[in-house]
Design an enzyme around this catalytic site. Structure first.
Site, PDB file in Angstrom:
ATOM      1  N   TYR A   1     -54.578  -6.466  49.207  1.00 32.08           N
ATOM      2  CA  TYR A   1     -55.107  -6.200  47.856  1.00 32.08           C
ATOM      3  C   TYR A   1     -56.623  -6.019  47.894  1.00 32.08           C
ATOM      4  CZ  TYR A   1     -50.618  -7.167  45.645  1.00 32.08           C
ATOM      5  OH  TYR A   1     -49.307  -7.107  45.246  1.00 32.08           O
TER       6      TYR A   1
ATOM      7  N   ARG B   1     -49.917 -16.156  26.374  1.00 40.40           N
ATOM      8  CA  ARG B   1     -50.602 -15.070  27.063  1.00 40.40           C
ATOM      9  C   ARG B   1     -51.421 -14.218  26.098  1.00 40.40           C
ATOM     10  NH1 ARG B   1     -53.145 -11.762  29.432  1.00 40.40           N
ATOM     11  NH2 ARG B   1     -52.477 -10.240  30.987  1.00 40.40           N
TER      12      ARG B   1
ATOM     13  N   ARG C   1     -43.261 -13.339  31.674  1.00 34.54           N
ATOM     14  CA  ARG C   1     -43.088 -12.544  30.462  1.00 34.54           C
ATOM     15  C   ARG C   1     -41.676 -12.462  29.908  1.00 34.54           C
ATOM     16  NH1 ARG C   1     -46.349  -7.701  33.050  1.00 34.54           N
ATOM     17  NH2 ARG C   1     -45.133  -8.593  34.745  1.00 34.54           N
TER      18      ARG C   1
HETATM   19  O1  CP3 Z   1     -44.142 -18.081  39.964  1.00 33.72           O
HETATM   20  C1  CP3 Z   1     -44.728 -18.501  38.948  1.00 33.72           C
HETATM   21  O2  CP3 Z   1     -44.227 -18.545  37.809  1.00 33.72           O
HETATM   22  C2  CP3 Z   1     -46.133 -19.052  39.151  1.00 33.72           C
HETATM   23  C3  CP3 Z   1     -47.236 -18.166  38.972  1.00 33.72           C
HETATM   24  C4  CP3 Z   1     -47.389 -16.922  39.834  1.00 33.72           C
HETATM   25  C5  CP3 Z   1     -47.898 -15.702  39.295  1.00 33.72           C
HETATM   26  N1  CP3 Z   1     -48.083 -14.832  40.314  1.00 33.72           N
HETATM   27  C6  CP3 Z   1     -48.188 -15.467  37.871  1.00 33.72           C
HETATM   28  C7  CP3 Z   1     -48.319 -14.072  37.403  1.00 33.72           C
HETATM   29  C8  CP3 Z   1     -47.215 -16.719  41.206  1.00 33.72           C
HETATM   30  C9  CP3 Z   1     -46.637 -17.660  42.263  1.00 33.72           C
HETATM   31  C10 CP3 Z   1     -47.674 -15.402  41.500  1.00 33.72           C
HETATM   32  C11 CP3 Z   1     -47.696 -14.840  42.863  1.00 33.72           C
HETATM   33  C12 CP3 Z   1     -48.153 -13.461  43.067  1.00 33.72           C
HETATM   34  N2  CP3 Z   1     -49.092 -12.748  42.383  1.00 33.72           N
HETATM   35  C13 CP3 Z   1     -47.703 -12.650  44.148  1.00 33.72           C
HETATM   36  C14 CP3 Z   1     -46.756 -13.084  45.223  1.00 33.72           C
HETATM   37  C15 CP3 Z   1     -45.334 -13.074  44.794  1.00 33.72           C
HETATM   38  C16 CP3 Z   1     -44.755 -11.703  44.560  1.00 33.72           C
HETATM   39  O3  CP3 Z   1     -44.364 -11.456  43.392  1.00 33.72           O
HETATM   40  O4  CP3 Z   1     -44.683 -10.902  45.487  1.00 33.72           O
HETATM   41  C17 CP3 Z   1     -48.365 -11.407  44.035  1.00 33.72           C
HETATM   42  C18 CP3 Z   1     -48.177 -10.227  44.953  1.00 33.72           C
HETATM   43  C19 CP3 Z   1     -49.247 -11.487  42.931  1.00 33.72           C
HETATM   44  C20 CP3 Z   1     -50.198 -10.469  42.463  1.00 33.72           C
HETATM   45  C21 CP3 Z   1     -49.931 -10.045  41.078  1.00 33.72           C
HETATM   46  N3  CP3 Z   1     -50.117 -10.858  39.979  1.00 33.72           N
HETATM   47  C22 CP3 Z   1     -49.468  -8.800  40.632  1.00 33.72           C
HETATM   48  C23 CP3 Z   1     -49.126  -7.633  41.531  1.00 33.72           C
HETATM   49  C24 CP3 Z   1     -49.385  -8.878  39.244  1.00 33.72           C
HETATM   50  C25 CP3 Z   1     -49.080  -7.750  38.292  1.00 33.72           C
HETATM   51  C26 CP3 Z   1     -47.654  -7.387  38.303  1.00 33.72           C
HETATM   52  C27 CP3 Z   1     -47.008  -7.726  37.002  1.00 33.72           C
HETATM   53  O5  CP3 Z   1     -45.901  -8.266  37.034  1.00 33.72           O
HETATM   54  O6  CP3 Z   1     -47.603  -7.402  35.961  1.00 33.72           O
HETATM   55  C28 CP3 Z   1     -49.742 -10.189  38.846  1.00 33.72           C
HETATM   56  C29 CP3 Z   1     -49.786 -10.711  37.471  1.00 33.72           C
HETATM   57  C30 CP3 Z   1     -49.029 -11.955  37.207  1.00 33.72           C
HETATM   58  N4  CP3 Z   1     -49.089 -13.085  37.967  1.00 33.72           N
HETATM   59  C31 CP3 Z   1     -48.192 -12.203  36.087  1.00 33.72           C
HETATM   60  C32 CP3 Z   1     -47.751 -13.530  36.201  1.00 33.72           C
HETATM   61  C33 CP3 Z   1     -46.879 -14.281  35.247  1.00 33.72           C
HETATM   62  C34 CP3 Z   1     -47.920 -11.224  34.949  1.00 33.72           C
HETATM   63  C35 CP3 Z   1     -49.177 -10.920  34.232  1.00 33.72           C
HETATM   64  C36 CP3 Z   1     -49.156 -11.063  32.737  1.00 33.72           C
HETATM   65  O7  CP3 Z   1     -48.619 -12.031  32.142  1.00 33.72           O
HETATM   66  O8  CP3 Z   1     -49.768 -10.202  32.091  1.00 33.72           O
END
Ligand code: CP3
Length: 340
Positions: A148, A36, A27
């Site tokens: 989770y 998105r 983002r």
């Molecule tokens: O790294 C990258 O750019 C590749 C894609 C990627 C995403 N999530 C995209 C994403 C990767 C490798 C992840 C890993 C992920 N997802 C983890 C492990 C790494 C870490 O950060 O600890 C975890 C715990 C998740 C679970 C998850 N996904 C959460 C808790 C959230 C919401 C939190 C938030 O920032 O809103 C997501 C959503 C998410 N995954 C987003 C992205 C770009 C944001 C969502 C959006 O665009 O609306």
């Protein structure tokens, strides 16, 4: 020409570390927000190869990072065990909480079909990426995914998951095995589609007592690495047991991973003194320093690069980039690391 990240993962120490950033597709980029906003839901976005391919490429076009990480999420795997996953705006991931009784009824579904679109994204990327850019596939580690699933989303202290380990050890062991086995199939698919490196995210490896760290983090990771090798997948595997502290030592010795990502809270000198000298290490800039920018950011980049000099090192953050980071700070970081 061998890609720089693959050289480091093969144990070479480079004068200038290769660089990529956790959550580099995200983002903080206006072009990401644009794609998105056109997606039906976050899960749908992850499972639409054209969109997922596009946002994976965006940070490479802008910053020419040394690696691209597949755009997907660690919470797709619960879907292969028949669990529903959805994202609520502003609240993060949601799942139906899982009880010990529910675990007995779980079965692994058709992973390759359910997550087939992710395989397609990887295949698209392996064609579209520049020749010098490595492609990283990934999955969540079983413990983090299990937290989770049990909690029904994020939680402050993973209380129910921790309690389940002590109270229902057999159910917990079954859950971790199921997640690990589904993950092996998912990662084999990614590797066969063209992922050159695989990363396992254990975001909640912090605060576990030794027997629990062994059973919930090290052993399931080992199961995945062994499963990949048994399937003939030879890619380097980066493990990220975030917040593991001194438990990084046992993880290095027994999880089977090729390399480890270090969080920003781990003492750098301690890591250099206690982790295997030849093991490639990735990290470990504080995401808040990137948000701050300026001279403090430059100084911290210098500290990290000098500390790891002579060791195989990939520059990265200690956790994901935050949405509030100005693009100019990422440009500053890349220029600084590349000495431009
Ligand atoms: O790294 C990258 O750019 C590749 C894609 C990627 C995403 N999530 C995209 C994403 C990767 C490798 C992840 C890993 C992920 N997802 C983890 C492990 C790494 C870490 O950060 O600890 C975890 C715990 C998740 C679970 C998850 N996904 C959460 C808790 C959230 C919401 C939190 C938030 O920032 O809103 C997501 C959503 C998410 N995954 C987003 C992205 C770009 C944001 C969502 C959006 O665009 O609306």
């Amino acid at each position: 020409m061998t890609k720089s990240i693959l050289k480091v993962l093969n144990g070479e120490a480079l004068d200038q570390p290769p660089v990529w950033l956790m959550r580099q597709a995200g983002r903080y980029l206006p072009e990401y927000r644009e794609v998105r906003s056109g997606a039906k839901s976050f899960i749908d976005f992850c499972l639409t190869p054209d969109k997922a391919t596009e946002v994976t490429l965006q940070p490479i076009r802008r910053f020419n990072f040394d690696a691209a990480i597949l755009f997907a999420d660690i919470l797709l795997i619960p879907m292969t065990l028949g669990r529903k996953v959805w994202f609520e705006t502003g609240e993060g991931p949601k799942l139906d909480p899982l009880s010990a009784d529910d675990i007995a009824g779980l079965e692994i579904g058709d992973v390759e079909a359910i997550l087939g679109p992710v395989g397609q994204t990887v295949a698209n990327l392996s064609v579209a990426l520049p020749a010098e850019t490595a492609l990283i596939g990934f999955a969540g580690s079983p413990w983090t995914v299990a937290t989770y699933m049990i909690e029904g989303g994020g939680s402050k202290d993973r209380w129910n998951a921790r309690r389940m380990y002590w109270q229902y050890p057999h159910a917990m062991a079954r859950l971790l095995d199921l997640i690990a086995d589904a993950t092996i199939r998912y990662l084999v698919m990614q590797a066969r589609a063209g992922a050159e490196v695989l990363k396992l995210f254990d975001s909640w490896a912090e605060g576990l007592p030794p027997p629990m760290f062994e059973d919930m983090v090290i052993r399931p990771t080992r199961r995945i690495v062994d499963g990949l090798r048994a399937a003939g997948i030879t890619c380097p595997v980066i493990g990220f047991p975030k917040g593991a502290g001194p438990n990084y030592i046992g993880y290095a010795e027994r999880s089977g991973v090729t390399a480890m990502a270090l969080d920003h809270g781990l003492n750098t000198q301690w890591a250099l003194d206690n982790l295997p000298e030849r093991m490639p290490l990735q990290g470990q800039l504080d995401p808040a320093a990137l948000r701050a920018g300026g001279e403090a950011l430059d100084a911290e980049i210098d500290r990290i690069i000098s500390a790891f000099r002579g060791r195989p090192h990939i520059f990265n953050l200690g956790h994901g980039i935050t949405p509030d980071v100005p693009v100019a700070h990422v440009e500053q970081l890349v220029r600084k690391i590349r000495g431009e």
